[in-house]
Design a protein around this motif. Structure first.
Motif, PDB file in Angstrom:
ATOM      1  N   THR A  22       9.017 -18.189   8.925  1.00 24.40           N
ATOM      2  CA  THR A  22       7.873 -17.311   8.690  1.00 24.40           C
ATOM      3  C   THR A  22       8.090 -16.498   7.420  1.00 24.40           C
ATOM      4  OG1 THR A  22       7.484 -17.172  11.061  1.00 24.40           O
ATOM      5  CG2 THR A  22       6.440 -15.495   9.702  1.00 24.40           C
ATOM      6  N   VAL A  23       9.312 -16.062   7.180  1.00 24.37           N
ATOM      7  CA  VAL A  23       9.624 -15.338   5.946  1.00 24.37           C
ATOM      8  C   VAL A  23       9.334 -16.239   4.751  1.00 24.37           C
ATOM      9  CG1 VAL A  23      11.487 -14.346   4.546  1.00 24.37           C
ATOM     10  CG2 VAL A  23      11.332 -13.809   6.980  1.00 24.37           C
ATOM     11  N   LYS A  24       9.773 -17.493   4.833  1.00 24.19           N
ATOM     12  CA  LYS A  24       9.555 -18.428   3.725  1.00 24.19           C
ATOM     13  C   LYS A  24       8.070 -18.667   3.484  1.00 24.19           C
ATOM     14  CE  LYS A  24      13.898 -20.911   4.360  1.00 24.19           C
ATOM     15  NZ  LYS A  24      14.524 -22.204   4.679  1.00 24.19           N
ATOM     16  N   SER A  25       7.312 -18.904   4.546  1.00 24.97           N
ATOM     17  CA  SER A  25       5.882 -19.181   4.369  1.00 24.97           C
ATOM     18  C   SER A  25       5.123 -17.941   3.910  1.00 24.97           C
ATOM     19  CB  SER A  25       5.273 -19.750   5.648  1.00 24.97           C
ATOM     20  OG  SER A  25       5.285 -18.792   6.689  1.00 24.97           O
ATOM     21  N   GLN A  26       5.492 -16.766   4.431  1.00 23.01           N
ATOM     22  CA  GLN A  26       4.828 -15.535   4.003  1.00 23.01           C
ATOM     23  C   GLN A  26       5.140 -15.244   2.531  1.00 23.01           C
ATOM     24  OE1 GLN A  26       2.710 -13.268   5.767  1.00 23.01           O
ATOM     25  NE2 GLN A  26       2.574 -15.065   7.063  1.00 23.01           N
ATOM     26  N   THR A  27       6.369 -15.518   2.107  1.00 18.99           N
ATOM     27  CA  THR A  27       6.741 -15.328   0.702  1.00 18.99           C
ATOM     28  C   THR A  27       5.931 -16.266  -0.182  1.00 18.99           C
ATOM     29  OG1 THR A  27       8.980 -14.672   1.333  1.00 18.99           O
ATOM     30  CG2 THR A  27       8.653 -15.380  -0.950  1.00 18.99           C
ATOM     31  N   ARG A  28       5.898 -17.531   0.212  1.00 16.44           N
ATOM     32  CA  ARG A  28       5.141 -18.521  -0.567  1.00 16.44           C
ATOM     33  C   ARG A  28       3.681 -18.131  -0.671  1.00 16.44           C
ATOM     34  NH1 ARG A  28       4.843 -22.861   2.902  1.00 16.44           N
ATOM     35  NH2 ARG A  28       2.891 -21.923   3.537  1.00 16.44           N
ATOM     36  N   ASP A  29       3.064 -17.775   0.462  1.00 17.39           N
ATOM     37  CA  ASP A  29       1.645 -17.406   0.472  1.00 17.39           C
ATOM     38  C   ASP A  29       1.381 -16.135  -0.326  1.00 17.39           C
ATOM     39  OD1 ASP A  29       1.343 -19.618   2.084  1.00 17.39           O
ATOM     40  OD2 ASP A  29       1.079 -18.470   3.941  1.00 17.39           O
ATOM     41  N   LEU A  50       5.039   0.106   0.283  1.00 13.94           N
ATOM     42  CA  LEU A  50       4.227  -0.457   1.366  1.00 13.94           C
ATOM     43  C   LEU A  50       2.836   0.151   1.408  1.00 13.94           C
ATOM     44  CD1 LEU A  50       6.827  -0.625   4.259  1.00 13.94           C
ATOM     45  CD2 LEU A  50       5.766  -2.550   3.071  1.00 13.94           C
ATOM     46  N   THR A  51       2.750   1.464   1.245  1.00  9.08           N
ATOM     47  CA  THR A  51       1.461   2.145   1.414  1.00  9.08           C
ATOM     48  C   THR A  51       0.684   2.279   0.122  1.00  9.08           C
ATOM     49  OG1 THR A  51       2.402   4.348   1.080  1.00  9.08           O
ATOM     50  CG2 THR A  51       2.344   3.506   3.346  1.00  9.08           C
ATOM     51  N   GLY A  52       1.395   2.418  -0.999  1.00  6.57           N
ATOM     52  CA  GLY A  52       0.713   2.633  -2.266  1.00  6.57           C
ATOM     53  C   GLY A  52       0.182   4.051  -2.418  1.00  6.57           C
ATOM     54  N   ASP A  53       0.534   4.930  -1.513  1.00  2.65           N
ATOM     55  CA  ASP A  53       0.035   6.303  -1.521  1.00  2.65           C
ATOM     56  C   ASP A  53       1.201   7.233  -1.190  1.00  2.65           C
ATOM     57  OD1 ASP A  53      -0.904   8.763  -0.016  1.00  2.65           O
ATOM     58  OD2 ASP A  53      -2.853   7.989  -0.674  1.00  2.65           O
ATOM     59  N   PRO A  54       1.488   8.203  -2.052  1.00  2.49           N
ATOM     60  CA  PRO A  54       2.655   9.053  -1.801  1.00  2.49           C
ATOM     61  C   PRO A  54       2.540   9.884  -0.517  1.00  2.49           C
ATOM     62  CG  PRO A  54       1.400   9.865  -3.692  1.00  2.49           C
ATOM     63  CD  PRO A  54       0.816   8.554  -3.306  1.00  2.49           C
ATOM     64  N   PHE A  55       1.336  10.287  -0.158  1.00  2.00           N
ATOM     65  CA  PHE A  55       1.168  11.101   1.046  1.00  2.00           C
ATOM     66  C   PHE A  55       1.321  10.250   2.314  1.00  2.00           C
ATOM     67  CE2 PHE A  55      -1.318  13.129  -2.340  1.00  2.00           C
ATOM     68  CZ  PHE A  55      -0.562  14.281  -2.473  1.00  2.00           C
ATOM     69  N   LEU A  56       0.743   9.059   2.291  1.00  2.00           N
ATOM     70  CA  LEU A  56       0.928   8.151   3.422  1.00  2.00           C
ATOM     71  C   LEU A  56       2.386   7.725   3.531  1.00  2.00           C
ATOM     72  CD1 LEU A  56      -2.213   5.829   3.259  1.00  2.00           C
ATOM     73  CD2 LEU A  56      -1.706   7.605   4.940  1.00  2.00           C
ATOM     74  N   ALA A  57       3.040   7.547   2.397  1.00  2.00           N
ATOM     75  CA  ALA A  57       4.455   7.182   2.405  1.00  2.00           C
ATOM     76  C   ALA A  57       5.286   8.278   3.072  1.00  2.00           C
ATOM     77  CB  ALA A  57       4.950   6.932   0.983  1.00  2.00           C
ATOM     78  N   ASP A  58       5.000   9.536   2.736  1.00  2.00           N
ATOM     79  CA  ASP A  58       5.705  10.647   3.379  1.00  2.00           C
ATOM     80  C   ASP A  58       5.478  10.650   4.884  1.00  2.00           C
ATOM     81  OD1 ASP A  58       6.717  11.525   0.975  1.00  2.00           O
ATOM     82  OD2 ASP A  58       5.255  13.139   0.721  1.00  2.00           O
ATOM     83  N   ASP A  59       4.222  10.419   5.288  1.00  2.00           N
ATOM     84  CA  ASP A  59       3.906  10.367   6.723  1.00  2.00           C
ATOM     85  C   ASP A  59       4.660   9.236   7.407  1.00  2.00           C
ATOM     86  OD1 ASP A  59       2.216  12.512   6.384  1.00  2.00           O
ATOM     87  OD2 ASP A  59       0.370  11.324   6.461  1.00  2.00           O
ATOM     88  N   ARG A  81       2.058  -7.873   6.326  1.00  2.00           N
ATOM     89  CA  ARG A  81       3.279  -8.653   6.545  1.00  2.00           C
ATOM     90  C   ARG A  81       3.745  -9.292   5.246  1.00  2.00           C
ATOM     91  NH1 ARG A  81       4.021 -12.855  11.350  1.00  2.00           N
ATOM     92  NH2 ARG A  81       4.314 -10.948  12.515  1.00  2.00           N
ATOM     93  N   GLN A  82       2.810  -9.802   4.444  1.00  2.00           N
ATOM     94  CA  GLN A  82       3.186 -10.384   3.160  1.00  2.00           C
ATOM     95  C   GLN A  82       3.813  -9.326   2.264  1.00  2.00           C
ATOM     96  OE1 GLN A  82      -0.477 -12.058   1.710  1.00  2.00           O
ATOM     97  NE2 GLN A  82      -0.109 -14.033   2.703  1.00  2.00           N
ATOM     98  N   ARG A  83       3.214  -8.142   2.247  1.00  2.00           N
ATOM     99  CA  ARG A  83       3.748  -7.045   1.443  1.00  2.00           C
ATOM    100  C   ARG A  83       5.153  -6.676   1.916  1.00  2.00           C
ATOM    101  NH1 ARG A  83       0.334  -2.456   2.545  1.00  2.00           N
ATOM    102  NH2 ARG A  83      -1.259  -3.921   1.884  1.00  2.00           N
ATOM    103  N   ALA A  84       5.324  -6.592   3.227  1.00  2.00           N
ATOM    104  CA  ALA A  84       6.635  -6.232   3.781  1.00  2.00           C
ATOM    105  C   ALA A  84       7.690  -7.274   3.396  1.00  2.00           C
ATOM    106  CB  ALA A  84       6.544  -6.094   5.295  1.00  2.00           C
ATOM    107  N   VAL A  85       7.329  -8.550   3.483  1.00  2.00           N
ATOM    108  CA  VAL A  85       8.277  -9.610   3.142  1.00  2.00           C
ATOM    109  C   VAL A  85       8.665  -9.524   1.666  1.00  2.00           C
ATOM    110  CG1 VAL A  85       8.515 -12.117   2.850  1.00  2.00           C
ATOM    111  CG2 VAL A  85       7.639 -11.194   4.990  1.00  2.00           C
TER     112      VAL A  85
END
Length: 169
Positions: free
Chosen positions: A141-148, A25-34, A113-117
């Motif tokens: 919304t999951v379907k449309s976010q996935t498609r987008d 989600l974050t792309g950063d190991p330090f932010l991920a830890d936080d 949200r797109q990344r999370a989906v």
């Protein structure tokens, strides 16, 4: 088993998964830890109620994803100019490493949200219904976010086109 002991056991068993998802989600190991620490802190304050549920993972995922979106909304990260660029090590990237880096970079360019989906659907292998429940959104919304999100990935990361064809196939 006491609440503290059951919480410790849960954290030990789920920490690697939470770390991977937070990093995606974050792309950063330090932010991920936080992000993981904040998620576990919020989970601890509600553990008694959450531990009674048959599936606490859904609650934990919801905390993780909503907290990530909240961070993104609060702080828009901008590149800061520096006088001297850091040197890059000469690394031989090949095969899966290049693909993994391309996926991480592409995910970082998607809306939260797109990344999370996409992370829930394709990295955690949840169904559309499970993804909707984890994020507190409708299945449509999951379907449309996935498609987008997949359409955006085709534009920003054409080198992943073979991987994206497998996803849609």
């Amino acid at each position: 088993m006491t609440d503290a002991a059951s919480f410790d056991e849960y954290v030990r068993s789920r920490l690697p998964m939470l770390g991977r998802v937070a990093y995606l989600l974050t792309g950063d190991p330090f932010l991920a830890d936080d992000l993981v620490q904040l998620t576990l802190l919020r989970l601890a304050s509600h553990w008694e109620r959450v531990s009674e549920a048959r599936e606490p993972d859904a609650y934990v995922r919801r905390i993780l994803y909503t907290q990530h979106v909240s961070w993104w909304r609060r702080v828009r990260r901008e590149a800061l100019p520096v006088a001297v660029l850091p040197e890059r090590a000469a690394v031989d990237f090949s095969g899966e490493t290049v693909t993994a880096l391309a996926v991480r970079q592409a995910l970082a360019r998607l809306a939260p949200r797109q990344r999370a989906v996409l992370v829930l659907r394709y990295f955690e292998d949840l169904s559309e219904v499970e993804t909707a429940a984890a994020l507190g959104i409708a299945v449509g919304t999951v379907k449309s976010q996935t498609r987008d999100a997949l359409a955006r990935l085709r534009v920003i990361a054409p080198e992943l086109s073979g991987s994206l064809a497998e996803v849609n196939g």
